[in-house]
Design a protein around this motif. Structure first.
Motif, PDB file in Angstrom:
ATOM      1  N   VAL A  40      50.142  43.275  49.864  1.00 18.81           N
ATOM      2  CA  VAL A  40      50.441  44.221  48.791  1.00 18.81           C
ATOM      3  C   VAL A  40      50.496  45.614  49.398  1.00 18.81           C
ATOM      4  O   VAL A  40      49.580  46.016  50.131  1.00 18.81           O
ATOM      5  CB  VAL A  40      49.389  44.166  47.670  1.00 18.81           C
ATOM      6  N   THR A  41      51.570  46.341  49.100  1.00 16.69           N
ATOM      7  CA  THR A  41      51.763  47.673  49.678  1.00 16.69           C
ATOM      8  C   THR A  41      51.901  48.700  48.567  1.00 16.69           C
ATOM      9  O   THR A  41      52.752  48.551  47.679  1.00 16.69           O
ATOM     10  CB  THR A  41      53.009  47.712  50.569  1.00 16.69           C
ATOM     11  N   MET A  42      51.049  49.729  48.593  1.00 20.59           N
ATOM     12  CA  MET A  42      51.192  50.886  47.710  1.00 20.59           C
ATOM     13  C   MET A  42      52.077  51.910  48.419  1.00 20.59           C
ATOM     14  O   MET A  42      51.750  52.346  49.533  1.00 20.59           O
ATOM     15  CB  MET A  42      49.828  51.500  47.395  1.00 20.59           C
ATOM     16  N   ASP A  76      39.746  55.132  50.784  1.00 15.63           N
ATOM     17  CA  ASP A  76      38.379  54.612  50.788  1.00 15.63           C
ATOM     18  C   ASP A  76      38.328  53.444  49.814  1.00 15.63           C
ATOM     19  O   ASP A  76      38.823  53.541  48.693  1.00 15.63           O
ATOM     20  CB  ASP A  76      37.387  55.710  50.376  1.00 15.63           C
ATOM     21  N   GLY A  77      37.752  52.346  50.237  1.00 10.87           N
ATOM     22  CA  GLY A  77      37.657  51.173  49.379  1.00 10.87           C
ATOM     23  C   GLY A  77      37.567  49.910  50.210  1.00 10.87           C
ATOM     24  O   GLY A  77      38.075  49.859  51.337  1.00 10.87           O
ATOM     25  N   THR A  78      36.917  48.900  49.653  1.00 10.61           N
ATOM     26  CA  THR A  78      36.748  47.616  50.333  1.00 10.61           C
ATOM     27  C   THR A  78      37.238  46.510  49.419  1.00 10.61           C
ATOM     28  O   THR A  78      36.704  46.337  48.317  1.00 10.61           O
ATOM     29  CB  THR A  78      35.288  47.366  50.707  1.00 10.61           C
ATOM     30  N   PRO A  79      38.263  45.748  49.828  1.00  9.46           N
ATOM     31  CA  PRO A  79      38.757  44.655  48.987  1.00  9.46           C
ATOM     32  C   PRO A  79      37.812  43.463  49.032  1.00  9.46           C
ATOM     33  O   PRO A  79      37.004  43.313  49.965  1.00  9.46           O
ATOM     34  CB  PRO A  79      40.108  44.328  49.621  1.00  9.46           C
ATOM     35  N   SER A  80      37.932  42.603  48.018  1.00 10.79           N
ATOM     36  CA  SER A  80      37.101  41.389  47.982  1.00 10.79           C
ATOM     37  C   SER A  80      37.506  40.402  49.060  1.00 10.79           C
ATOM     38  O   SER A  80      36.710  39.554  49.467  1.00 10.79           O
ATOM     39  CB  SER A  80      37.193  40.732  46.604  1.00 10.79           C
ATOM     40  N   ILE A  81      38.744  40.505  49.538  1.00 12.02           N
ATOM     41  CA  ILE A  81      39.240  39.639  50.597  1.00 12.02           C
ATOM     42  C   ILE A  81      40.363  40.349  51.309  1.00 12.02           C
ATOM     43  O   ILE A  81      41.100  41.137  50.711  1.00 12.02           O
ATOM     44  CB  ILE A  81      39.732  38.286  50.030  1.00 12.02           C
ATOM     45  N   THR A  92      42.244  42.581  54.678  1.00 10.35           N
ATOM     46  CA  THR A  92      42.096  43.827  55.423  1.00 10.35           C
ATOM     47  C   THR A  92      43.069  44.870  54.898  1.00 10.35           C
ATOM     48  O   THR A  92      44.074  44.540  54.262  1.00 10.35           O
ATOM     49  CB  THR A  92      42.355  43.602  56.928  1.00 10.35           C
ATOM     50  N   VAL A  93      42.777  46.160  55.182  1.00 11.27           N
ATOM     51  CA  VAL A  93      43.579  47.272  54.669  1.00 11.27           C
ATOM     52  C   VAL A  93      43.926  48.202  55.826  1.00 11.27           C
ATOM     53  O   VAL A  93      43.096  48.453  56.713  1.00 11.27           O
ATOM     54  CB  VAL A  93      42.835  48.055  53.580  1.00 11.27           C
ATOM     55  N   SER A 101      52.146  55.033  52.891  1.00 10.95           N
ATOM     56  CA  SER A 101      51.813  53.771  52.236  1.00 10.95           C
ATOM     57  C   SER A 101      50.435  53.301  52.644  1.00 10.95           C
ATOM     58  O   SER A 101      49.888  53.724  53.666  1.00 10.95           O
ATOM     59  CB  SER A 101      52.849  52.685  52.592  1.00 10.95           C
ATOM     60  N   VAL A 102      49.888  52.429  51.795  1.00 12.77           N
ATOM     61  CA  VAL A 102      48.628  51.727  52.071  1.00 12.77           C
ATOM     62  C   VAL A 102      48.911  50.243  51.908  1.00 12.77           C
ATOM     63  O   VAL A 102      49.394  49.811  50.855  1.00 12.77           O
ATOM     64  CB  VAL A 102      47.504  52.169  51.115  1.00 12.77           C
ATOM     65  N   GLU A 103      48.622  49.445  52.935  1.00 17.09           N
ATOM     66  CA  GLU A 103      48.930  48.023  52.925  1.00 17.09           C
ATOM     67  C   GLU A 103      47.653  47.198  52.871  1.00 17.09           C
ATOM     68  O   GLU A 103      46.748  47.389  53.679  1.00 17.09           O
ATOM     69  CB  GLU A 103      49.751  47.628  54.150  1.00 17.09           C
TER      70      GLU A 103
END
Length: 625
Positions: free
Chosen positions: A452-454, A465-470, A472-473, A479-481
């Motif tokens: 998923v790409t913003m 800043d942020g940590t996904p439940s599953i 990598t970022v 963009s943020v992928e």
């Protein structure tokens, strides 16, 4: 003039409006001069006859006319509709968007005097090149277009035959010229690709040696070496991704353009004397490499078609691959329904000796809710049922698209959920993803990866800043992928929920004055270049797109860069999601031969968009019944 397609000339121009390649066909040009002579003798009092150019212009004359049209129309393609800058006699004066692709040039010959109209010119833009193809038409059609360029009213009235659309319907050579332009465009940019046909990774009866020498690429044609494709992921329905092979005949050109000599060779073989015969580069390349051995002649009672220039010799097999692309617009709003559609094609590769006929029943038509269906010209559809359809075809060489279709995805979206982004300050935004992957999807459907790409085309990302439940970022400037699933962690027979809350910080805005007196918001690290004052409509639209203007002011009101969204990309293997399928055991070959039949399927994401539920988004109002 015959109802087929004949090409008078073609030109390739670079981005400096200079002709870098041209080719004229004297045989067709002689036919054009004879047609002009006959037309002028039969219409003595017609003043438009003097605007008909009896000869193909020189390269310098055409380049000068093309540059003049570009200046007059505001860009390479032009306005396409009548605007205040349009002048009588120009393409935009006709007031039809097709004039962005089928253009006319006014040639000022070296002898001087009145300008002559050169039409129809098929314009195809590929990379830094503009390809112009001039098909042969009747002089009466050229005169009809010349009259349209001088009409006082704009638009096409309903029921009136005197329009560009009705004129082009009488010209099948236009379609052929478009095919020529696209084929040449792919060659000069090194973008020659074939429909992807995936080969099973399992070795054949001959073992490893046979798989290396006889079951990859186009091996077996008179035992001559053939190019071999690189390994890719197979569509085996196992949990782990298996390694397979893409079979292909086309030479691997990469991004390096072909030399002029190779382009001349292709044109001479694909369209001798200006008549397109076979525009398949893989066929032309194979003929050039392999020639026409006398041992490969077909039986006397069979007529060898032009699209099968030589007979296959070697290990026989039949390969089918269903490739579907999912397009979606996910809104997560009560007032706007989500949109989901599937476009698919069945790619085929028949490594069969002789000229056999292949038939099979195509299943899943009912469950797939097929809306559009089209077949390769070599296919016949003698029988049609509610949920299955018999297909029979005489396969050409190499990879080809047997069928194309559009359908409805009955399983629901493979990725669903919502995306929210709100600006907590001028340079900082808080976002939240909550997604569910492969809900109601069962084996053998397997998701190989999902990203998923913003996208922030008008802002520069400084940090997040942020940590996904599953997963990598990572991020870059715009963009943020979020890589939810990577290769090697396939998802089969179960669903997966994923969340990603966080914040993203942007570079500060600063307001600058544009040369036109308006205000333009730019990133603080971007310099403004006001030295280019060339009137170019496409650059002007891009400038407007980068400004914070309402979408209605843009040429394309649904342009993504005018809104905020996230884009999803994924790949699913194992089966189609529309329900379209082929049973290898039901495939029959006549005359009967012992040839294994392999079937694979893969699904990839197309324009799969998650619109920001807290921002603006485009949508289409549906009719209420």
């Amino acid at each position: 003039m015959p109802g087929g397609c004949s090409i008078r000339a073609l030109w390739i121009l670079n981005n400096f409006d200079a002709v870098v390649f041209s080719r004229r066909f004297p045989v067709v040009e002689r036919q054009w001069r004879e047609a002009c002579k006959t037309e002028n003798e039969s219409c003595i009092e017609d003043p438009i006859k003097y605007n008909v150019l009896p000869l193909v212009p020189t390269d310098s004359e055409l380049a000068s006319a093309f540059a003049e049209r570009k200046r007059r129309e505001g860009s390479v393609r032009g306005f396409g509709v009548r605007v205040s800058q349009s002048t009588e006699g120009s393409d935009s004066w006709v007031d039809d968007p097709i004039t962005r692709h089928v253009i006319g040039l006014y040639i000022d010959t070296e002898e001087g005097g009145e300008n002559h109209l050169l039409w129809p010119l098929i314009l195809h833009v590929k990379g830094p090149y503009c390809i112009l193809v001039l098909p042969q038409v009747e002089p009466m059609h050229l005169k009809a277009y010349a009259r349209l360029c001088k009409k006082s009213d704009c638009g096409n009235a309903v029921g009136v035959d005197d329009s560009v659309s009705s004129l082009l319907l009488d010209l099948p050579s236009i379609t052929g010229a478009f095919m020529v332009a696209h084929a040449i465009g792919d060659i000069i940019t090194g973008d020659v690709v074939e429909p992807e046909v995936v080969v099973s990774a399992s070795p054949s009866v001959g073992g490893l040696l046979d798989s290396l020498t006889g079951s990859i690429g186009i091996s077996g044609i008179s035992s001559r070496a053939k190019p071999v494709a690189a390994p890719v992921a197979s569509t085996a329905p196992s949990g782990a991704a298996a390694v397979g092979t893409v079979a292909s005949d086309a030479p691997k050109l990469g991004s390096r353009p072909l030399e002029k000599d190779a382009l001349r060779s292709f044109i001479s073989s694909a369209m001798p004397f200006g008549t397109p015969v076979d525009l398949s580069y893989s066929n032309i390349f194979a003929i050039k490499v392999n020639g026409f051995p006398s041992s490969e002649l077909p039986p006397q009672d069979l007529k060898q078609p032009a699209w099968k220039p030589y007979m296959y010799k070697g290990k026989q097999r039949l390969l089918f691959t269903i490739h579907e692309t999912v397009h979606a617009a996910m809104y997560d709003r009560d007032e706007i329904p989500d949109s989901l559609s599937v476009s698919g094609q069945i790619n085929c590769r028949a490594e069969l000796e002789g000229m056999p006929d292949v038939s099979f029943p195509l299943t899943g038509l009912n469950s797939a809710h097929v809306e559009v269906l089209s077949f390769h010209p070599s296919a016949q559809v003698p029988e049609q049922g509610v949920d299955k359809q018999a297909v029979m075809f005489s396969p050409p060489l190499g990879n080809f698209v047997l069928m194309r279709y559009q359908a409805i995805c009955g399983l629901g979206p493979p990725v669903k959920g919502f995306y929210q982004l709100s600006m907590v300050s001028e340079d900082e935004g808080a976002f939240l993803f909550k997604l569910c992957l492969m809900e109601s999807y069962k084996a053998p459907l397997t998701m190989e990866f999902c990203n998923v790409t913003m996208l922030f085309p008008r802002r520069r990302v400084v940090s997040f800043d942020g940590t996904p439940s599953i997963g990598t970022v990572s991020n870059n400037e715009h963009s943020v992928e979020w890589k939810i699933m990577t290769s090697g962690r396939a998802l089969t027979g179960r669903s997966l929920e994923a969340t990603f809350p966080g914040t993203v910080k942007f570079a500060p805005w600063q307001t600058q004055r544009s040369s036109s007196g308006g205000t333009v918001d730019e990133d603080s690290d971007i310099e403004t270049d006001n030295t280019n004052n060339v009137v170019n409509i496409e650059e002007f639209l891009m400038e407007k797109m980068n400004m914070d203007l309402p979408p209605v002011d843009l040429e394309e009101p649904f342009c993504w860069q005018a809104y905020n969204y996230a884009k999803v990309s994924f790949k699913i293997i194992g089966a189609s999601i529309s329900g379209m399928s082929i049973d290898p055991k039901s495939v029959s070959i006549y005359p009967a031969v012992k040839a294994p039949v392999e079937f694979s399927a893969q699904v990839t994401s197309g324009d799969y968009i998650l619109w920001n539920t807290l921002g603006k988004c485009p949508s289409v109002a549906t009719a209420k019944t």
